[in-house]
Motif scaffolding. Structure first.
Motif, PDB file in Angstrom:
ATOM      1  N   ALA A   1     -70.426  93.000  22.190  1.00  0.00           N
ATOM      2  CA  ALA A   1     -69.843  91.830  22.840  1.00  0.00           C
ATOM      3  C   ALA A   1     -68.564  91.399  22.152  1.00  0.00           C
TER       4      ALA A   1
ATOM      5  N   ARG B   1     -70.675  86.536  26.001  1.00  0.00           N
ATOM      6  CA  ARG B   1     -70.400  87.606  26.951  1.00  0.00           C
ATOM      7  C   ARG B   1     -71.636  88.439  27.253  1.00  0.00           C
ATOM      8  N   LEU B   2     -72.718  88.214  26.488  1.00  0.00           N
ATOM      9  CA  LEU B   2     -73.937  89.021  26.663  1.00  0.00           C
ATOM     10  C   LEU B   2     -74.799  88.473  27.800  1.00  0.00           C
ATOM     11  N   HIS B   3     -75.487  89.376  28.503  1.00  0.00           N
ATOM     12  CA  HIS B   3     -76.454  88.919  29.496  1.00  0.00           C
ATOM     13  C   HIS B   3     -77.653  88.272  28.817  1.00  0.00           C
TER      14      HIS B   3
ATOM     15  N   ASP C   1     -68.662  87.815  20.466  1.00  0.00           N
ATOM     16  CA  ASP C   1     -68.820  86.608  21.273  1.00  0.00           C
ATOM     17  C   ASP C   1     -70.127  86.703  22.063  1.00  0.00           C
ATOM     18  N   ALA C   2     -71.156  85.985  21.592  1.00  0.00           N
ATOM     19  CA  ALA C   2     -72.494  86.110  22.184  1.00  0.00           C
ATOM     20  C   ALA C   2     -72.520  85.635  23.636  1.00  0.00           C
TER      21      ALA C   2
ATOM     22  N   ARG D   1     -74.919  97.775  26.397  1.00  0.00           N
ATOM     23  CA  ARG D   1     -73.712  97.178  26.973  1.00  0.00           C
ATOM     24  C   ARG D   1     -73.896  95.655  26.969  1.00  0.00           C
ATOM     25  N   PRO D   2     -72.805  94.897  27.101  1.00  0.00           N
ATOM     26  CA  PRO D   2     -72.986  93.428  27.169  1.00  0.00           C
ATOM     27  C   PRO D   2     -73.898  93.014  28.323  1.00  0.00           C
ATOM     28  N   GLU D   3     -73.873  93.816  29.426  1.00  0.00           N
ATOM     29  CA  GLU D   3     -74.676  93.392  30.584  1.00  0.00           C
ATOM     30  C   GLU D   3     -76.084  93.985  30.573  1.00  0.00           C
TER      31      GLU D   3
END
Lengths: 265, 397
Positions: free
Chosen positions: B29, B35-37, B32-33, B95-97
């Motif tokens: 991310a 941006r994470l799902h 930056d937390a 991945r972030p998502e």
């Protein structure tokens, strides 16, 4: 206040059923009611109005000594029923409550059949000598509560299975079955929808023929619709007490005016 | 290389994979937390699961295959390696998502299902083991003679009479006396506690009653043996000419009744307290007295729960063994005299299975038939309780 339909009033020659003089109520350290003087007239609907916590329900519960069940509650002053002090040591609160019936805020039918709910009071007070008389009392009470037509075919179904409005009328039938002299109603419509409320209000007006009715309500429209006398409570004081028409159209106290016009409470 | 060492290694690696997963999530991310799902901790947990589940399966499989041997160096490395491979592939594809939160939630649900399944499977297992042993018994001993026989006279040299009725009668008799003591005393104590007692008295008396439930049943048995038994014999049974036995059904029943008082009173107390105050007010407001209110409104409203409490007490009484051994004796008898020694199903199960036992003789296997019958009896009671409660609930709510 033009939207209020004020009922006709014929109060000239009514006698006082209950009188309260200098009533003080304490809950522990809290002085909940101060110097309340009220007369409850015969065959009249008296409404107690006021903001939440003003002491109107507390005062209502003084009239049949329901406050006795609360340990921290202390009542002073004089309340009489038919000239007799109800806080006198010789008066049994159990007998008093048979004469001063009560309907509560939330419908509270007993977990019994409709018939047994209404027959409860007559049975414990021995008002009916046999089954036929009891049947008659039950039917009469249900008719008075405008519920007979709806339940006459299922008298032995549980009372808890009725709708909210029907349950509240069942509780009213249960209260009138003991032939009380005064009927106390603590916000009887607050848990009901508008249609059920209209039915109960109509019923209150009919009950006036036989009983004195005292009703606590948060709805000023309701007080104006059903009552002939109104008492306004504020912060433990009885601010104003008089004919409903006068209270709503020409209040004497500025606090009453603020409340009925919606500025406080 | 031992098994405890391997387990320790797995735990350390699992914790490590949690930390690695959390760090990796922040890394993908870009620090930056938002941006994470899913939260970084979810990613950590997810990676830990990815390591722990395959490792656990591998370990279990290996233990099942070679249960006796200690893990060799190959297994020591292979088991964590499987887990690490799974965790590493997740680590690489993060991945972030990535929906780590949903995976963790699904795993939590799976864990809860597993626990319920263990509880149910255990019950089924107990019933099945009883069933097989009982079937073995009925191959050697006719069922009709067991269920309808009126004589209990086991003889390990063969040719026993294994009639069930005297034991059933003893069980029912003792339990009935126990309930006759426990139900009124417990219920009225509960009514006093919840409706009349001052809060100060309640805080002292309620734990005192519940203390009865904490006394070991063997202590009750001693009380029955040395106090209640002789007392009943000397003051009631002997003067009335009903017997001279210290051990009697009445002794065991009375003491067992005292033991079950807290079951009835504590549960009934909670149930009576749960009856809404508005019902009491309604009744008092009609001019009913306190006792009329309790009798006609509170108790009927609490009835389903009270029935449940009574049936719980009944199954306690039916399953009780120690008090009966010491209080009622061990003689299997069909008699109406409450001052005679009798015995119950549970006592006989114990006596058939203690000492030198031969698990192919009907005299031993009868214990399983007795156990299964007892189980069926209490199951029947529970079903009855459910039916009663349901019937009244429809009427009262």
């Amino acid at each position: 206040m033009n939207d209020l339909r004020l009922t006709e009033r014929d109060l000239d020659n009514r006698t006082a059923r209950m009188t309260a003089r200098k009533v003080q109520v304490h809950y522990g350290q809290n002085h909940a009611l101060k110097d309340v003087d009220v007369d409850i007239l015969d065959k009249t609907v008296t409404a107690f109005i006021g903001p939440s916590g003003c002491g109107k329900s507390t005062f209502l519960r003084c009239l049949n000594r329901m406050n006795d069940t609360i340990a921290a509650c202390r009542v002073e002053g004089q309340i009489t029923l038919e000239g007799e002090d109800i806080y006198d040591r010789r008066v049994d609160p159990v007998q008093l409550r048979a004469k001063v019936g009560m309907v509560f805020q939330k419908p509270n039918p007993f977990p019994k059949s409709i018939y047994d709910n209404v027959a409860y009071g007559p049975r414990i007070h021995g008002l009916a000598r046999n089954r036929a008389e009891l049947d008659e009392v039950v039917e009469k009470s249900l008719r008075r509560a405008a519920l007979w037509a709806e339940v006459k075919d299922r008298l032995h179904a549980p009372g808890t299975g009725l709708s909210g409005g029907q349950q509240q009328r069942l509780c009213i039938a249960r209260a009138v079955a003991t032939e009380p002299e005064v009927l106390l109603m603590d916000e009887p419509c607050s848990a009901l929808d508008p249609i059920a409320t209209a039915q109960v209000e109509e019923l209150i007006d009919e009950l006036r023929e036989n009983f004195s009715v005292v009703i606590v309500t948060h709805s000023m429209q309701q007080a104006a619709r059903v009552s002939q006398k109104t008492a306004f409570f504020h912060m433990g004081h009885l601010v104003e007490h008089g004919d409903t028409a006068q209270i709503f159209t020409n209040p004497r106290d500025p606090r009453t005016e603020s409340y009925i016009t919606g500025r406080i409470g | 290389m031992t098994l405890p060492l391997l387990l320790l290694l797995l735990v350390i690696l699992a914790l490590g994979s949690f930390l690695a997963g959390r760090a990796r999530a922040l890394m993908v991310a870009g620090g930056d937390a938002r941006r994470l799902h899913s939260l970084p901790a979810h990613h950590g947990l997810n990676l830990m699961l990815a390591f722990a589940l395959p490792s656990a399966v591998a370990l279990a499989g290996w233990l099942l295959a070679r249960p006796a041997a200690a893990p060799g160096p190959a297994a020591m490395l292979a088991i964590p390696a499987i887990g690490l491979a799974a965790a590493a592939s997740l680590w690489l594809t993060m991945r972030p998502e990535s929906r780590a939160r949903n995976e963790v939630e699904a795993a939590a649900k799976g864990f809860l299902i597993l626990c319920s399944v263990i509880a149910i499977a255990t019950t089924v297992g107990i019933v099945l083991s009883l069933l097989f042993e009982t079937a073995g018994f009925f191959r050697q001993y006719p069922a009709a003679k067991f269920f309808f026989g009126t004589v209990w006279r086991p003889d390990f040299r063969g040719d026993s009479d294994l009639g069930f009725l005297p034991l059933l009668w003893g069980t029912i008799y003792v339990s009935a006396i126990a309930l006759a003591v426990a139900v009124p005393v417990g219920l009225f104590a509960a009514v006093y506690m919840s409706e009349y007692a001052s809060p100060r008295f309640r805080t002292f008396a309620k734990p005192a009653i519940e203390m009865l439930a904490g006394i070991p049943t063997i202590v009750y048995g001693l009380f029955a043996l040395i106090t209640v038994g002789p007392l009943l014999r000397d003051w009631i049974a002997s003067p009335l000419g009903l017997g001279t036995s210290g051990a009697s059904v009445a002794t065991a029943g009375l003491v067992m009744g005292v033991m079950t008082i807290p079951f009835v009173s504590s549960l009934s107390d909670d149930i009576i307290n749960a009856v809404p105050q508005s019902l009491r007010d309604g009744s008092l407001g009609l001019g009913a007295t306190k006792s009329e209110t309790i009798r006609q409104v509170v108790l009927p409203a609490a009835l389903p729960g009270i029935v449940g409490a009574v049936l719980l007490a009944a199954s306690r009484a039916i399953g009780e063994t120690m008090i009966v051994v010491l209080g009622a004796g061990a003689a299997a008898k069909l008699s109406l005299n409450p001052f005679e020694a009798m015995t119950t199903v549970t006592v006989k199960i114990v006596s058939q299975l203690t000492g030198d036992t031969d698990f192919s003789a009907p005299e031993t296997l009868v214990a399983f038939a007795l156990g299964l019958t007892l189980f069926a009896l209490t199951l029947g009671l529970n079903i009855l309780a459910l039916i009663i409660v349901r019937k009244y609930r429809e009427q009262y709510e």
